[in-house]
Design a protein around this motif. Structure first.
Motif, short mmCIF file in Angstrom:
data_model
loop_
_atom_site.label_atom_id
_atom_site.label_comp_id
_atom_site.label_asym_id
_atom_site.label_seq_id
_atom_site.Cartn_x
_atom_site.Cartn_y
_atom_site.Cartn_z
N ILE A 31 -28.20 -41.56 11.63
CA ILE A 31 -27.92 -41.58 13.06
C ILE A 31 -26.76 -40.65 13.41
O ILE A 31 -26.73 -40.03 14.46
N TRP A 32 -25.79 -40.51 12.51
CA TRP A 32 -24.65 -39.63 12.80
C TRP A 32 -25.07 -38.16 12.74
O TRP A 32 -24.43 -37.33 13.38
N ASN A 33 -26.12 -37.84 12.01
CA ASN A 33 -26.66 -36.48 12.05
C ASN A 33 -27.26 -36.18 13.42
O ASN A 33 -27.12 -35.07 13.95
N LEU A 34 -27.91 -37.19 14.01
CA LEU A 34 -28.47 -37.02 15.36
C LEU A 34 -27.37 -36.85 16.39
O LEU A 34 -27.50 -36.06 17.33
N VAL A 35 -26.27 -37.59 16.23
CA VAL A 35 -25.13 -37.43 17.14
C VAL A 35 -24.58 -36.01 17.03
O VAL A 35 -24.28 -35.36 18.04
N SER A 36 -24.47 -35.50 15.81
CA SER A 36 -23.99 -34.13 15.60
C SER A 36 -24.92 -33.11 16.24
O SER A 36 -24.47 -32.12 16.83
N LEU A 37 -26.23 -33.34 16.15
CA LEU A 37 -27.21 -32.46 16.79
C LEU A 37 -27.01 -32.45 18.29
O LEU A 37 -26.99 -31.38 18.92
N ALA A 38 -26.88 -33.62 18.89
CA ALA A 38 -26.70 -33.71 20.35
C ALA A 38 -25.44 -32.99 20.79
O ALA A 38 -25.43 -32.27 21.80
N MET A 39 -24.36 -33.15 20.04
CA MET A 39 -23.10 -32.49 20.40
C MET A 39 -23.21 -30.98 20.26
O MET A 39 -22.61 -30.23 21.04
N ALA A 40 -23.98 -30.51 19.29
CA ALA A 40 -24.15 -29.07 19.10
C ALA A 40 -24.91 -28.44 20.26
O ALA A 40 -24.76 -27.24 20.54
N LEU A 41 -25.73 -29.26 20.95
CA LEU A 41 -26.56 -28.73 22.04
C LEU A 41 -25.99 -29.01 23.43
O LEU A 41 -26.59 -28.65 24.43
N ARG A 42 -24.83 -29.68 23.52
CA ARG A 42 -24.33 -30.11 24.81
C ARG A 42 -23.72 -28.96 25.62
O ARG A 42 -23.56 -29.07 26.82
N GLY A 43 -23.34 -27.87 24.97
CA GLY A 43 -22.77 -26.74 25.69
C GLY A 43 -23.87 -25.85 26.23
O GLY A 43 -24.87 -26.31 26.77
N LYS A 44 -23.70 -24.56 26.07
CA LYS A 44 -24.72 -23.59 26.47
C LYS A 44 -25.15 -22.81 25.24
O LYS A 44 -24.67 -21.70 24.98
N PRO A 45 -26.07 -23.37 24.46
CA PRO A 45 -26.50 -22.67 23.25
C PRO A 45 -27.27 -21.39 23.58
O PRO A 45 -27.83 -21.25 24.67
N ILE A 46 -27.30 -20.49 22.63
CA ILE A 46 -28.13 -19.29 22.75
C ILE A 46 -29.57 -19.70 22.51
O ILE A 46 -29.88 -20.41 21.55
N THR A 47 -30.48 -19.29 23.38
CA THR A 47 -31.88 -19.66 23.22
C THR A 47 -32.74 -18.41 23.10
O THR A 47 -32.51 -17.41 23.79
N THR A 48 -33.71 -18.46 22.22
CA THR A 48 -34.55 -17.29 21.98
C THR A 48 -35.87 -17.68 21.36
O THR A 48 -36.01 -18.76 20.76
N THR A 49 -36.84 -16.82 21.50
CA THR A 49 -38.12 -16.93 20.80
C THR A 49 -38.07 -16.05 19.56
O THR A 49 -37.48 -14.96 19.59
N THR A 50 -38.66 -16.51 18.48
CA THR A 50 -38.70 -15.70 17.26
C THR A 50 -39.32 -14.34 17.56
O THR A 50 -40.46 -14.26 18.06
N PRO A 51 -38.62 -13.24 17.27
CA PRO A 51 -39.21 -11.92 17.50
C PRO A 51 -40.48 -11.73 16.68
O PRO A 51 -40.63 -12.29 15.59
N ASN A 52 -41.39 -10.93 17.21
CA ASN A 52 -42.65 -10.69 16.50
C ASN A 52 -43.17 -9.31 16.87
O ASN A 52 -42.60 -8.61 17.72
N ALA A 53 -44.25 -8.92 16.23
CA ALA A 53 -44.82 -7.58 16.44
C ALA A 53 -45.93 -7.57 17.48
O ALA A 53 -46.68 -6.60 17.58
N GLY A 54 -46.05 -8.63 18.27
CA GLY A 54 -47.05 -8.66 19.33
C GLY A 54 -48.33 -9.35 18.90
O GLY A 54 -48.47 -9.83 17.77
N SER A 55 -49.28 -9.39 19.82
CA SER A 55 -50.53 -10.13 19.59
C SER A 55 -51.57 -9.27 18.90
O SER A 55 -51.59 -8.04 19.03
#
Length: 357
Positions: free
Chosen positions: A292-316
């Motif tokens: 449960i304390w790992n989940l608390v750590s996860l929540a705290m890591a996401l409470r700010g403004k994290p960098i968000t991105t999609t995995t880069p790829n070579a297209g479809s």
């Protein structure tokens, strides 16, 4: 001639009260020490405060172990030959499945989930907390064409179908060459319950959204989304770029949900906090070594403004598995930065699209 010493005739004062009009003899002054009295009060108050703190600590620790014992666990992070070594920082694999397990027919109708059996991955995300700097939420598109150990080249969402969490973790680790430290999985019903438990999440969208398949109908603007509406928003693929825009919405909503869950309005309000914790414990599946304390750590890591991105790829590209996204040199370059604990350059960050502002 010697003078004899004078003799004084001392008479003992009679016992009993003094005669009328005679003053009482002065009494001895009583000892007064204000500092000692104040010190005594402080000592008593200090003992009471210490007892309250101890009681709170015991209650908190007891609650942590109680909720920890209630978590659903699975052996997701198993060892295998060739597994990557530890990666700097900490990395979660977060999986959202289309599992309807535990939902009644009324729940399925209310949430517009359909009646499909089994469990497939609707969402695959990495949450990476580097040694320094901002956390990252990284979407792995379900159509990314990868090597699934023992099954050849397929779309990555097939890994969960073939071998559950264990095979999906191995597939992601072989793709990224990163060690996954924690695993979290949630189904349709659990996601909706979490949103309702925090009292809804405020989301602003820049276009009208209507998707009968996902039970979604929202007008452009800001809304306090309940669980049903939130589930429809993160499920809908009614966009020109379908899944690529959907994963952007999923990342942004996850960040908003964690910000709400760790806000004072929830953390300091037992009528919000307790249902949220109960909902999280009841709906999440984690690795057998997670707590449960790992989940608390996860929540705290996401409470700010994290960098968000999609995995880069070579297209479809059309493959044996249909229209797929191809792993490219930019994919390898992106994960190399993470493996080395270095910031990812802006040109490898892909966060455009989606309906959430």
């Amino acid at each position: 001639m010697r003078v004899p010493p004078q003799r004084h005739n001392y008479q003992q004062a009679p016992a009993g009260p003094p005669q009328h009009g005679a003053p009482f003899p002065p009494s001895a002054p009583r000892s007064r020490n204000p500092f000692r009295r104040r010190s005594g009060r402080r000592l008593r108050l200090g003992r009471i405060a210490l007892m309250v703190v101890i009681a709170l600590l015991v209650t908190t620790i007891g609650s942590l172990f109680y909720y920890d014992s209630k978590l659903h666990r699975v052996d997701a992070l198993a060892s295998y030959a060739g597994r990557p070594g530890p990666t700097p920082g900490s990395t979660w694999l977060i999986v959202g499945t289309d599992s309807r397990e535990g939902l009644s027919q009324a729940d399925k109708d209310r949430l517009a989930t359909g009646d499909s059996d089994g469990s497939r991955t609707d969402t695959i995300m990495l949450v990476h907390k580097p040694p320094s700097g901002k956390s990252m939420i990284i979407s792995i598109p379900r159509d990314l064409y990868v090597d699934i150990p023992g099954n050849g080249q397929r779309k990555i969402n097939a890994a969960f179908n073939f071998g559950g969490p264990k095979l999906l973790v191995q597939t992601v680790e072989q793709l990224t060459k990163m060690r996954i430290d924690h695993y979290g999985e949630i189904g349709f019903g659990g996601f909706a319950d979490l949103v309702d438990a925090v009292g809804g999440v405020n989301i602003c969208i820049d276009t009208n959204l209507r998707d009968p398949k996902a039970g979604l109908r929202l007008k452009k603007g800001c809304h306090d989304l309940n669980g049903k509406q939130a589930l429809g928003l993160v499920r809908t693929r009614a966009f020109p770029n379908a899944d690529l825009e959907r994963v952007v919405n999923q990342r942004k909503f996850l960040g908003a949900l964690m910000a709400k869950a760790t806000s004072p309005g929830v953390v300091l309000n037992p009528f919000r906090l307790v249902p949220f914790v109960n909902g999280a414990v009841g709906s999440l599946t984690v690795d057998k070594k997670d707590h449960i304390w790992n989940l608390v750590s996860l929540a705290m890591a996401l409470r700010g403004k994290p960098i968000t991105t999609t995995t880069p790829n070579a297209g479809s590209q059309v493959t044996d598995d249909g229209d797929s996204l191809i792993v490219g040199s930019n994919t390898e370059e992106f994960f190399t930065y993470l493996r080395k604990g270095k910031p990812v350059p802006d040109e490898l960050i892909q966060n455009s699209g989606g309906a959430i502002k």
